[in-house]
Scaffold this active site. Sequence first.
Site, PDB file in Angstrom:
ATOM      1  N   HIS A   5      -0.025 -27.333   5.449  1.00 51.43           N
ATOM      2  CA  HIS A   5       1.256 -27.502   5.871  1.00 51.43           C
ATOM      3  C   HIS A   5       1.968 -26.290   6.315  1.00 51.43           C
ATOM      4  CE1 HIS A   5       5.111 -29.958   6.249  1.00 51.43           C
ATOM      5  NE2 HIS A   5       5.559 -28.998   5.308  1.00 51.43           N
ATOM      6  N   GLU A  16      -3.956 -32.419   8.223  1.00 52.52           N
ATOM      7  CA  GLU A  16      -2.780 -32.630   7.210  1.00 52.52           C
ATOM      8  C   GLU A  16      -2.740 -34.141   7.032  1.00 52.52           C
ATOM      9  OE1 GLU A  16       1.310 -30.512   6.493  1.00 52.52           O
ATOM     10  OE2 GLU A  16       1.198 -31.849   8.085  1.00 52.52           O
ATOM     11  N   ASN A  33     -30.740 -15.570   6.734  1.00 51.98           N
ATOM     12  CA  ASN A  33     -32.303 -15.009   6.747  1.00 51.98           C
ATOM     13  C   ASN A  33     -32.913 -15.877   5.574  1.00 51.98           C
ATOM     14  OD1 ASN A  33     -34.862 -13.696   7.695  1.00 51.98           O
ATOM     15  ND2 ASN A  33     -34.562 -12.899   5.730  1.00 51.98           N
TER      16      ASN A  33
END
Length: 698
Positions: A46, A68, A433
């Site tokens: 928000h 939201e 990796n």
Amino acid sequence: MEVNQYLEMFIEESKEHLQSCSDNLLELEKNPNDLGIVNEIFRSAHTLKGMSATMGYEDLADLTHKMENVLDAIRNEKIHVTPEILDIVFESVDHLEEMVMDIADGGDGKKDVSKTVEKLKRIESGESIQTVVNEVTTAAQEVAVSDVATVVSNLDYDDFEKTVLLQSTEQGFNAFEISVTLRDDCLLKAARVYMVFDILEKNGDVVKASPPVERLEEEQFDQTFQIAYITKTTAEELRSKIVKVSEIANVTVTPILKELLIQSTTEETVKPISAAIEPVQHSITPKIEEKSVEDSAKKSTPASSSSSSKQNTHAASKTIRVSIDRLDILMNLFEELVIDRGRLQSIASEVNHGELNETVERMSRTMGDLQNIVLTMRMIPIETVFNRFPKMVRTLSRDLKKKINLEIIGAETELDRTVIDEIGDPLVHLIRNSVDHGIESPEVRRANGKPEEGNVILRAYHSGNYVFIEIEDDGAGINRDKVLKKAISKGIVTKESALSLSDKQINELILASGFSTADVVSDISGRGVGLDVVKTTIESLGGSISIDSTEGVGSIFSIQLPLTLTIISVMLVEIEQEIYAIPLSSIIETSIIKNTDILNAHNQKVIDFRGKVVPLIFLEEIFEVPRKQPIDDEFHSVVIVRKGEKLAGLVVDSFIGQQEIVLKSLGNYLTNIFAISGATILGNGKVALIVDCNALMK
């Protein structure tokens, strides 16, 4: 509003809010029923939405608003958290991060996120039809546009207003009824009303407001107000602009039916639209603006206002953002002061003047305090780099269909800002990796008697004047035969030289340029741009990387990085007529030993130090210091140093004493001097080399 002056603050705070979202989403995945975590994520989203809208980054604000909405549905228990929903929310956060980075690089923050927005909308609409109750609740709260005008009008129009609206629609304008509902916790309702009218004024004309403008100014309404409006803007565009105003809970934009407007009108009521609208518009804007300012003043008494002002000033002054360039300038100036201080101390000891000695001593104490502050200002916790990895590992593990637990240790370890900025990418590559090549699939791990969930440990700690970062996994380890075969085929080593390589040397072949053992090229790794990039970056920072691996058990990649503290405490020692500086952070203690205390073990001279066998390193041999005449002394001066758990004794001729020195680079021509990390200028103008204890103890 001139937003450029706030841009840097916006970028930094946006990164912080997005990081908070990522961290809390990971916690939410572990505790899907904890609505407190959802509230934290919602607050961050928000705030980010409001900041983005204020700065004019509409794409950023719009995507955040859609995310939201989903979070709001979760916290109101209309939607239950699932990994699939979190995947889409994570995807949204990734897009938001890319937008913020684009803004930081000078872009406009625009990005095509239509697919993600569609997914977020689908989550909302898909959950709203579960039950009749949910449908009713969602319909009441949903921020949406009514595409078909079937809603009965909420406003009563007189003949004059109907004529204005009717003429506008006939001339190609869109006529809408806009219903705006403020949040229950909205503090300055009049200010929000003004912001809505300000948006409307820029895009069209207001015909009618309910309640009337006077009551809106005085906040004499509950949470909802309606507006009759004509514009060229579409309903969707209009709604998207209004919802960006903070503390608005619901916006509905409904086309006004032409049938409602067709009634008998007289010639007197028919006036040009601009003339009809003008007095209404002029009466709204200044009054609402004035009210929003006056209202905030009425909310508190003079005494409370003064107290609040003091509190706000105090809170705002706790932290400031300072450019790293300014800190570099400050550091360079302070380095010069340190060199001059050393010179003054040298002169004071030669002159032996009471007041001069006292002044120099007092100045040294003050500079010591100043030095601590200057150095601390540049140091930041390495967690600023580490905190991006939990989300990354989660995404990789789902893509690779592996179960992986990432454990972070020592995130509070501090490192110089310049190193922090550079170390992120190498760590990303190493962790990718470990996840891709290191950790096996759940099926393979089960077959090998391992738990299905693999572990990756990211660890950081201080050791002497260095920071060590380790990436450890309990995966398959390095297949030495495969590495050797690939290295020989790539021409990195010959078959003959391969026979004499140690296990450690074979492991470190994977750091060679162009080396990759991946059987399949993927987006995660195996593109031939291997760990040589990591090695190059780390070495450019004055660090080094080493690999320990046991096939079938796991691997540890260890990175050694200098703190790059340009001012350090050292012990000055002498060998023949040469002066060396040993960093105090590496020293355990100094000692004087007899020749008879020196023992031999495996062709190495050692001593018994508090019950531990400690190898001796003769610095005159390491640095090939020429002797005018051999020294046959019964005693030796030894500096006991450590690197992690390892100990060593550095043998020197004599101790000079402790001193604060400025660490200077040896320059581009002397980049590979063994066991020397830099040099310093002493108070008498001579140069002393700084010993790299970690290099001596490999």
